[in-house]
Enzyme design. Structure first.
Site, PDB file in Angstrom:
ATOM      1  N   HIS A 126       0.810  -1.217   0.000  1.00  0.00           N
ATOM      2  CA  HIS A 126       0.000   0.000   0.000  1.00  0.00           C
ATOM      3  C   HIS A 126       0.847   1.273   0.000  1.00  0.00           C
ATOM      4  CE1 HIS A 126       0.864   0.567   4.329  1.00  0.00           C
ATOM      5  NE2 HIS A 126       0.782  -0.744   4.389  1.00  0.00           N
ATOM      6  N   ASP A 127       0.360   2.267  -0.725  1.00  0.00           N
ATOM      7  CA  ASP A 127       0.901   3.628  -0.722  1.00  0.00           C
ATOM      8  C   ASP A 127       2.307   3.732  -1.305  1.00  0.00           C
ATOM      9  OD1 ASP A 127      -1.406   4.796   0.790  1.00  0.00           O
ATOM     10  OD2 ASP A 127      -0.649   3.481   2.361  1.00  0.00           O
ATOM     11  N   GLY A 144       5.093  -1.061   2.648  1.00  0.00           N
ATOM     12  CA  GLY A 144       4.268   0.114   2.467  1.00  0.00           C
ATOM     13  C   GLY A 144       5.028   1.423   2.461  1.00  0.00           C
TER      14      GLY A 144
END
Length: 267
Positions: A126-127, A144
């Site tokens: 994520h991200d 992440g």
């Protein structure tokens, strides 16, 4: 838009209402395409591919069997907020790759650029922000909030710690754990990654001149020793080289991690 007239969807595939399938795209057997997915022109899902979430995939990207793109993050803080995944054009995403959407606390977006090769079993969390022309070799794991700039290679079975930045043109060797920022064009390898030099092979492949490479080598030597902290030595570099200036800007930029630094006397 729905399914473009020239797109081909295999009868065993499930394309949910609301999905957009671009001109000339091909959705193969047993694929699942979620209702918020947008596939660009001539995207190919080979077979058994799952694309879900609020996910955009750019033109001519090819995705191989059992890849899962756009699922929710592996983050216990994720509370179901709306987040996105954007994948650019002409990528090759191989078997069993996983790439997740962002989190509300991390900006809400995971992004992969254009012309990347993400080999079998690799994971992008994520991200993350992954640039253009990046190669993630088999089973590389990107945690992440990581930023990977253009033309980086991450070797097989390597892991990158959350929040790390890897500068343009760097190369991470196989079976390496990277817990600190890596300067542009750096060469890192080892069980606990060490900055052991410059990615000279990558620089030559990109057509960099001998003068540009010599300027980078001189800068690396200066960063390897002398007075002051690593960032202070970077600020002291006086150069007309655009590549060296890129290194200086990267090293002196704000970061949540410390740096892998050159070992004294290495270049």
């Amino acid at each position: 838009m729905g399914v473009a007239p020239s797109a081909i969807v295999h009868p065993t595939a499930l394309v949910e209402d609301g999905a957009e399938i671009g001109e000339g795209a091909h959705v193969g057997p047993f694929c699942v395409v979620g209702p918020e997915v947008r596939l660009g022109a001539r995207v190919t899902l080979k077979s058994h591919v799952v694309v879900t979430g609020d996910t955009r995939i750019g033109d001519e990207t090819v995705i191989f069997p059992f890849a899962v793109l756009g699922e929710i993050p592996q983050d216990l803080k994720f509370g179901g907020e709306r987040t996105r995944l954007e994948i650019g054009a002409r990528n090759r995403i191989r078997e069993h790759v996983t790439i997740h959407t962002g989190t509300g606390g991390g900006g809400g977006l995971t992004r992969v650029g254009d012309d990347c090769l993400i080999m079998a079993g690799a994971h992008v969390a994520h991200d993350c922000r992954v640039g253009d022309g990046v190669i993630l070799v088999n089973n590389a794991g990107i945690a992440g909030h990581v930023t990977i700039e253009d033309d980086v290679i991450v070797g097989g079975l390597s892991g990158v710690h959350q929040w790390v930045r890897i500068g343009r043109g760097a190369m991470i060797g196989a079976v390496t754990f990277v817990a600190h920022d890596v300067m542009p064009y750096g060469l890192v390898h080892g069980e606990r990654g060490r900055l052991d030099g410059l990615n000279l092979v990558g620089l030559k492949r990109k057509g960099r001149s001998r003068e540009e490479i010599a300027a980078l080598r001189a800068a690396f030597a200066a960063l390897s020793g002398g007075a002051g902290a690593f960032q202070e030595r970077a600020r002291a570099l006086d150069t007309d080289s655009a590549l060296v200036r890129e290194v200086v800007d990267f090293v002196t930029a704000a970061s949540g991690r410390s740096f892998l630094t050159p070992q004294r006397g290495e270049a």
